[in-house]
Design a protein around this motif. Structure first.
Motif, PDB file in Angstrom:
ATOM      1  N   ALA A   1       3.093  17.078  39.621  1.00  0.00           N
ATOM      2  CA  ALA A   1       1.883  17.653  39.021  1.00  0.00           C
ATOM      3  C   ALA A   1       0.640  16.880  39.444  1.00  0.00           C
ATOM      4  O   ALA A   1      -0.404  17.472  39.737  1.00  0.00           O
ATOM      5  CB  ALA A   1       2.011  17.653  37.495  1.00  0.00           C
ATOM      6  N   VAL A   2       0.753  15.564  39.474  1.00  0.00           N
ATOM      7  CA  VAL A   2      -0.389  14.747  39.902  1.00  0.00           C
ATOM      8  C   VAL A   2      -0.753  15.058  41.351  1.00  0.00           C
ATOM      9  O   VAL A   2      -1.936  15.190  41.711  1.00  0.00           O
ATOM     10  CB  VAL A   2      -0.070  13.257  39.720  1.00  0.00           C
ATOM     11  CG1 VAL A   2      -1.154  12.389  40.340  1.00  0.00           C
ATOM     12  CG2 VAL A   2       0.080  12.918  38.244  1.00  0.00           C
ATOM     13  N   ARG A   3       0.255  15.208  42.203  1.00  0.00           N
ATOM     14  CA  ARG A   3      -0.024  15.545  43.601  1.00  0.00           C
ATOM     15  C   ARG A   3      -0.697  16.913  43.709  1.00  0.00           C
ATOM     16  O   ARG A   3      -1.649  17.096  44.486  1.00  0.00           O
ATOM     17  CB  ARG A   3       1.276  15.539  44.416  1.00  0.00           C
ATOM     18  CG  ARG A   3       1.857  14.157  44.652  1.00  0.00           C
ATOM     19  CD  ARG A   3       2.899  14.189  45.763  1.00  0.00           C
ATOM     20  NE  ARG A   3       4.013  15.068  45.459  1.00  0.00           N
ATOM     21  CZ  ARG A   3       5.097  14.700  44.781  1.00  0.00           C
ATOM     22  NH1 ARG A   3       5.200  13.449  44.339  1.00  0.00           N
ATOM     23  NH2 ARG A   3       6.075  15.553  44.545  1.00  0.00           N
ATOM     24  N   LEU A   4      -0.189  17.862  42.935  1.00  0.00           N
ATOM     25  CA  LEU A   4      -0.759  19.206  42.977  1.00  0.00           C
ATOM     26  C   LEU A   4      -2.224  19.185  42.567  1.00  0.00           C
ATOM     27  O   LEU A   4      -3.082  19.801  43.212  1.00  0.00           O
ATOM     28  CB  LEU A   4       0.036  20.135  42.051  1.00  0.00           C
ATOM     29  CG  LEU A   4      -0.475  21.578  41.950  1.00  0.00           C
ATOM     30  CD1 LEU A   4      -0.350  22.281  43.286  1.00  0.00           C
ATOM     31  CD2 LEU A   4       0.281  22.340  40.862  1.00  0.00           C
ATOM     32  N   ILE A   5      -2.533  18.476  41.495  1.00  0.00           N
ATOM     33  CA  ILE A   5      -3.925  18.405  41.030  1.00  0.00           C
ATOM     34  C   ILE A   5      -4.795  17.712  42.068  1.00  0.00           C
ATOM     35  O   ILE A   5      -5.908  18.158  42.372  1.00  0.00           O
ATOM     36  CB  ILE A   5      -3.992  17.673  39.677  1.00  0.00           C
ATOM     37  CG1 ILE A   5      -3.258  18.478  38.603  1.00  0.00           C
ATOM     38  CG2 ILE A   5      -5.434  17.435  39.262  1.00  0.00           C
ATOM     39  CD1 ILE A   5      -3.094  17.753  37.294  1.00  0.00           C
ATOM     40  N   ALA A   6      -4.286  16.612  42.604  1.00  0.00           N
ATOM     41  CA  ALA A   6      -5.073  15.855  43.581  1.00  0.00           C
ATOM     42  C   ALA A   6      -5.383  16.683  44.827  1.00  0.00           C
ATOM     43  O   ALA A   6      -6.444  16.523  45.439  1.00  0.00           O
ATOM     44  CB  ALA A   6      -4.329  14.581  43.970  1.00  0.00           C
ATOM     45  N   GLU A   7      -4.489  17.574  45.193  1.00  0.00           N
ATOM     46  CA  GLU A   7      -4.676  18.354  46.418  1.00  0.00           C
ATOM     47  C   GLU A   7      -5.370  19.693  46.174  1.00  0.00           C
ATOM     48  O   GLU A   7      -6.165  20.134  47.014  1.00  0.00           O
ATOM     49  CB  GLU A   7      -3.320  18.627  47.072  1.00  0.00           C
ATOM     50  CG  GLU A   7      -2.643  17.383  47.625  1.00  0.00           C
ATOM     51  CD  GLU A   7      -1.265  17.685  48.195  1.00  0.00           C
ATOM     52  OE1 GLU A   7      -0.838  16.963  49.091  1.00  0.00           O
ATOM     53  OE2 GLU A   7      -0.627  18.650  47.737  1.00  0.00           O
ATOM     54  N   LYS A   8      -5.106  20.340  45.032  1.00  0.00           N
ATOM     55  CA  LYS A   8      -5.496  21.727  44.871  1.00  0.00           C
ATOM     56  C   LYS A   8      -6.544  21.984  43.799  1.00  0.00           C
ATOM     57  O   LYS A   8      -7.062  23.102  43.720  1.00  0.00           O
ATOM     58  CB  LYS A   8      -4.263  22.577  44.533  1.00  0.00           C
ATOM     59  CG  LYS A   8      -3.127  22.484  45.555  1.00  0.00           C
ATOM     60  CD  LYS A   8      -3.530  23.062  46.895  1.00  0.00           C
ATOM     61  CE  LYS A   8      -2.354  23.058  47.868  1.00  0.00           C
ATOM     62  NZ  LYS A   8      -2.755  23.587  49.186  1.00  0.00           N
ATOM     63  N   ALA A   9      -6.856  21.024  42.958  1.00  0.00           N
ATOM     64  CA  ALA A   9      -7.806  21.293  41.875  1.00  0.00           C
ATOM     65  C   ALA A   9      -9.151  21.733  42.437  1.00  0.00           C
ATOM     66  O   ALA A   9      -9.609  21.236  43.459  1.00  0.00           O
ATOM     67  CB  ALA A   9      -7.979  20.054  41.001  1.00  0.00           C
ATOM     68  N   GLN A  10      -9.780  22.691  41.739  1.00  0.00           N
ATOM     69  CA  GLN A  10     -11.034  23.252  42.230  1.00  0.00           C
ATOM     70  C   GLN A  10     -12.170  22.246  42.174  1.00  0.00           C
ATOM     71  O   GLN A  10     -13.027  22.213  43.046  1.00  0.00           O
ATOM     72  CB  GLN A  10     -11.428  24.469  41.378  1.00  0.00           C
ATOM     73  CG  GLN A  10     -10.377  25.560  41.318  1.00  0.00           C
ATOM     74  CD  GLN A  10     -10.772  26.643  40.358  1.00  0.00           C
ATOM     75  OE1 GLN A  10     -11.937  27.020  40.247  1.00  0.00           O
ATOM     76  NE2 GLN A  10      -9.795  27.178  39.624  1.00  0.00           N
ATOM     77  N   ASP A  11     -12.176  21.431  41.140  1.00  0.00           N
ATOM     78  CA  ASP A  11     -13.312  20.553  40.908  1.00  0.00           C
ATOM     79  C   ASP A  11     -13.010  19.136  41.375  1.00  0.00           C
ATOM     80  O   ASP A  11     -11.924  18.604  41.140  1.00  0.00           O
ATOM     81  CB  ASP A  11     -13.654  20.547  39.410  1.00  0.00           C
ATOM     82  CG  ASP A  11     -14.924  19.789  39.134  1.00  0.00           C
ATOM     83  OD1 ASP A  11     -16.003  20.294  39.489  1.00  0.00           O
ATOM     84  OD2 ASP A  11     -14.845  18.673  38.594  1.00  0.00           O
ATOM     85  N   ALA A  12     -14.002  18.524  41.999  1.00  0.00           N
ATOM     86  CA  ALA A  12     -13.811  17.174  42.520  1.00  0.00           C
ATOM     87  C   ALA A  12     -13.538  16.177  41.404  1.00  0.00           C
ATOM     88  O   ALA A  12     -12.759  15.232  41.582  1.00  0.00           O
ATOM     89  CB  ALA A  12     -15.041  16.745  43.313  1.00  0.00           C
ATOM     90  N   ALA A  13     -14.158  16.372  40.248  1.00  0.00           N
ATOM     91  CA  ALA A  13     -13.936  15.441  39.141  1.00  0.00           C
ATOM     92  C   ALA A  13     -12.483  15.467  38.685  1.00  0.00           C
ATOM     93  O   ALA A  13     -11.909  14.426  38.338  1.00  0.00           O
ATOM     94  CB  ALA A  13     -14.862  15.788  37.973  1.00  0.00           C
TER      95      ALA A  13
END
Length: 762
Positions: free
Chosen positions: A374-386
């Motif tokens: 999940a952390v990898r997914l967020i780090a790679e795919k999250a829309q917002d830089a924050a």
């Protein structure tokens, strides 16, 4: 009589003989007569009784009809049994209680119906209707009775919803709002409201709620409809119907009741997302616990309060499904604040926090893997830089960090990822190619591979990156190369400052095209070198010429060989600011012309003495023909034999005369005078008295004039330049003065070193 006698004698009546009446028959006739008399008496008595009784009835009827006293009227009615009179009393009596009592004694239906329509008392009519219980009579009374209480009672007993609806819609007026028991009366609106209460059909109630004349009636219909629908919701098992009611029912109470009845999670989620009423959506949301459905609400609900409430409800033990849901929200939710909250909530969970001391359970290990994914997914795919930044700060996968550091569009994300990256090839690529200077700088700081560092230091386009890379380099050869070849002087000097190997410093000092770099290399070399430990001529020459420390210069000069560094020694002997260094150079040089110059200088006796002593060491007087050199030896050599030997070789009259005048050694003077005597005895040309005098010119005086002593050009001491330090600046009216640079053989002579710039003035 005949018949009577026949009966007694059992003989046919027609057969009894005349005049022959038996005794028994006479008795019977007497009895009959007595009976007849008694009958007459009875009829008379009855007639008398009936008269008096009729009179009493008339009184009772009168009392029942007119008396206002309760006891009198009721007592009178109790004495009347004739339904005709009772009907009259029930209809017309002025005493309500008497009328009621009369009604109670009546039994005939037709009479009671008549009373229900005609009695002057509403209570009597109501009681009559109650005794009858006929729906048709209730309807008739509800529509036609003049008394509102009767109509109220009739309506209360009606069951025909159509008729009740008509009554409710047509009523108008003011609703008294009090119960019958309290007020004793009811208005038309109260009757209409009662009619509404009697209706159970939602359709009929809807018709009344929209079509009734009176607002109170419409409100009562709506309230009754709401109650029915709520009751229906509480009993319903129809999920679709409940969902539809929860979303679209006009009444909030009905919608709430439908939500309370719902148990299907998917239906509740649908209501929570799409119901028009926010309170209904909230109620549906409160009943949800499925984190997948809650996540869908967080992502797609159009109301911020619903999304926030759903986000708050997503809380469970740190399991794999939870991490998957939170990652999905962090990546796909439309609300930035919720994406950030999801990421923070995910990172705050620790599946192994409650793990046993020996080994975590399989479920905990699975949850930990799910969290990492999940952390990898967020780090790679999250829309917002924050949001990506939050994940990157907790990310530990090296490959993912490297990829993010290279490709993320956010400077801040790349910066954090670069600071955590350990792959040197990636760091080198970032240091050279990233668009942000800070990111490039951080990449260099993280880079550890020396080969890649060297490549970055040589080829990176950013000056700061090359500077930072140089600051981490230790390979002396690479540093020397950068110090000589980098396009930027700051980078060159940074490389130079890290140089410590003597060979590379010498190389830079000799070969660098940058004057300041050469100066810096020389300065570093001369400050760090231990003269006693070096033997190579180039290093010694640099120290001898440019070291700030006079002792180092002297030691280096003493180790130089004259045959390799003759020119340098001559330069040092003439220009060094320290007398000891110059003396050391004088002692090493074999340049007699230089020594003659120095010896002819009168400003420094030590230098002159050293030059004379050196001349005395290296000159073979018996083979010397230079009169200037011989004159110096004759005048100043310490060894008397050297002085005498030198005077013997001098053949210049002017020099001999000078020696004869200035020498402190009497023997030397005597020798000079002795050499001058033949010239005085035979003429100015020595032993050739018969030679004619040359014609006078600029160089020879006429015969009658005494010739003036004139030193030959080679014998006159030349002006000695002021001593200088190799790395000191000289200024002349604000401009640098160019000093003559002595030439030396290519194999041993260093390139001329300009004065140091301010870069190395610490």
């Amino acid at each position: 009589m005949k018949t009577f006698q026949a009966m007694n004698q059992n003989v046919p009546a027609g057969n009894v003989p005349a005049g022959n009446v038996p005794k028994k028959s006479r008795r019977l006739r007497a009895a009959a007569l007595i009976v007849l008399v008694l009958l007459l008496l009875t009829v008379g008595a009855w007639s008398i009784f009936t008269y008096w009784r009729g009179r009493e009835t008339e009184v009772n009827i009168e009392n029942a009809l007119t008396s206002l006293d309760y006891s009198t009227g009721v007592m009178a009615v109790s004495k009347i049994n004739d339904e005709r009179f009772l009907k009259i009393i029930a209809i017309s009596s002025k005493n309500k209680d008497a009328a009621t009592a009369a009604l109670e004694k009546l039994q005939q239906r037709e009479t009671i119906i008549e009373i229900s329509e005609k009695s002057r008392w509403q209570k009597v009519r109501i009681d009559a209707l109650g005794r009858l219980g006929d729906a048709a009579l209730f309807l008739h009374a509800a529509k036609n009775d003049t008394g509102n209480l009767v109509r109220f009672y009739a309506v209360k007993n009606l069951t025909d919803e159509k008729e009740l609806s008509e009554i409710a819609k047509k009523a108008d007026g003011i609703m008294l709002g009090r119960t019958i028991a309290e007020s004793g009366q009811a208005g038309p609106v109260d009757i209409a409201v009662l009619a509404v209460e009697q209706i159970a059909s939602e359709k009929v109630l809807e018709n009344i709620a929209t079509g009734a004349i009176n607002e109170d009636v419409r409100r009562a219909a709506a309230e009754k409809l709401r109650s029915l629908r709520i009751a229906g919701m509480e009993q319903s098992e129809d999920k679709e119907g409940l969902a539809h009611a929860a979303k679209y029912e006009k009444d909030a109470g009905v919608r709430r009741s439908a939500v309370n009845r719902l148990t299907d999670p998917a239906t509740l989620a649908h209501v929570a997302k799409f119901a028009p009423d926010i309170s209904i959506r909230t109620a549906a949301l409160k009943k949800l616990s499925d984190i997948v459905l809650l996540a869908d609400i967080v992502k797609t609900a159009d109301d911020a309060s619903i999304r926030n409430a759903a986000m708050e409800k997503i809380a469970a033990p740190p399991t794999a499904p939870l991490f998957t849901v939170l990652a999905d929200i962090a990546v796909n939710a439309n609300d930035l604040s919720l994406r950030r909250i999801a990421a923070e909530k995910l990172l705050a969970q620790n599946p192994l926090e409650v793990a046993s001391a020996t080994k975590p359970s399989p479920e905990q290990e699975e949850a930990e893997k799910a969290k990492d994914a999940a952390v990898r997914l967020i780090a790679e795919k999250a829309q917002d830089a924050a949001v990506r930044l939050i994940a990157v700060r907790r990310l530990s996968d090296a490959k993912t960090l490297a990829q993010i550091a290279k490709s993320d569009e956010s400077r801040e994300v790349r910066l954090v990822a670069t600071a955590k990256t350990t792959l040197d090839e990636t760091l080198a690529h970032i240091a050279k190619a990233d668009s942000d200077a800070v990111v490039r700088f951080v990449a260099v700081k993280q880079l550890k591979d020396t080969t890649l560092l060297a490549d970055v230091a040589k080829t990176a386009g950013d000056i700061q990156v090359r500077f930072a890379a140089v600051g981490k380099l230790t390979d002396q050869k690479t540093l020397a190369e950068i110090a000589m070849s980098d396009k930027n002087d700051i980078v060159r000097f940074a490389a130079l400052e890290r140089l410590s190997a003597r060979e590379q410093l010498v190389f830079v000092a000799q070969k660098s095209a940058d004057t300041d770099v050469r100066r810096g290399a020389i300065k570093t070399l001369t400050e760090t070198v231990v003269v006693e430990k070096i033997n190579d001529t180039t290093s010694l020459a640099l120290v001898a010429e440019y070291a700030d420390n006079a002792n180092k210069r002297q030691a280096a000069v003493e180790k130089l060989r004259a045959e390799e560094c003759g020119t340098l020694l001559a330069k040092i002997a003439l220009e060094d600011e320290d007398t000891r260094v110059r003396i050391a150079a004088i002692k090493k040089t074999s340049d007699t012309a230089l020594l003659v110059r120095i010896a002819g200088e009168n400003t420094n006796d030590e230098l002159s003495a050293a030059a004379v002593a050196r001349l005395a060491e290296i000159v073979a007087v018996g083979n010397e023909t230079d009169n200037a050199l011989l004159s110096i030896l004759a005048l100043r050599a310490e060894d008397a034999s050297k002085r005498l030997e030198a005077i013997k070789r001098v053949n210049d009259r002017a020099i001999l005369e000078k020696i004869a005048k200035e020498s402190n050694d009497a023997a030397v003077r005597a020798a000079a005078i002795e050499k001058l005597r033949p010239e005085k005895r035979h003429g100015p040309h020595g032993d050739r008295p018969n030679q004619p005098h040359p014609p006078p010119d600029g160089n020879h005086p006429p015969p009658h004039e005494k010739p003036k002593p004139q030193d030959p050009p080679s014998a006159l001491p030349q002006p000695i330049p002021q001593p200088r330090r190799g790395l000191k600046k000289e200024e002349n009216n604000g401009a640098k003065e160019e000093k003559p640079k002595p030439q030396s053989p290519p194999s041993t002579q260093l390139q001329p070193i300009p004065k140091p710039s301010r870069v190395f003035q610490k």
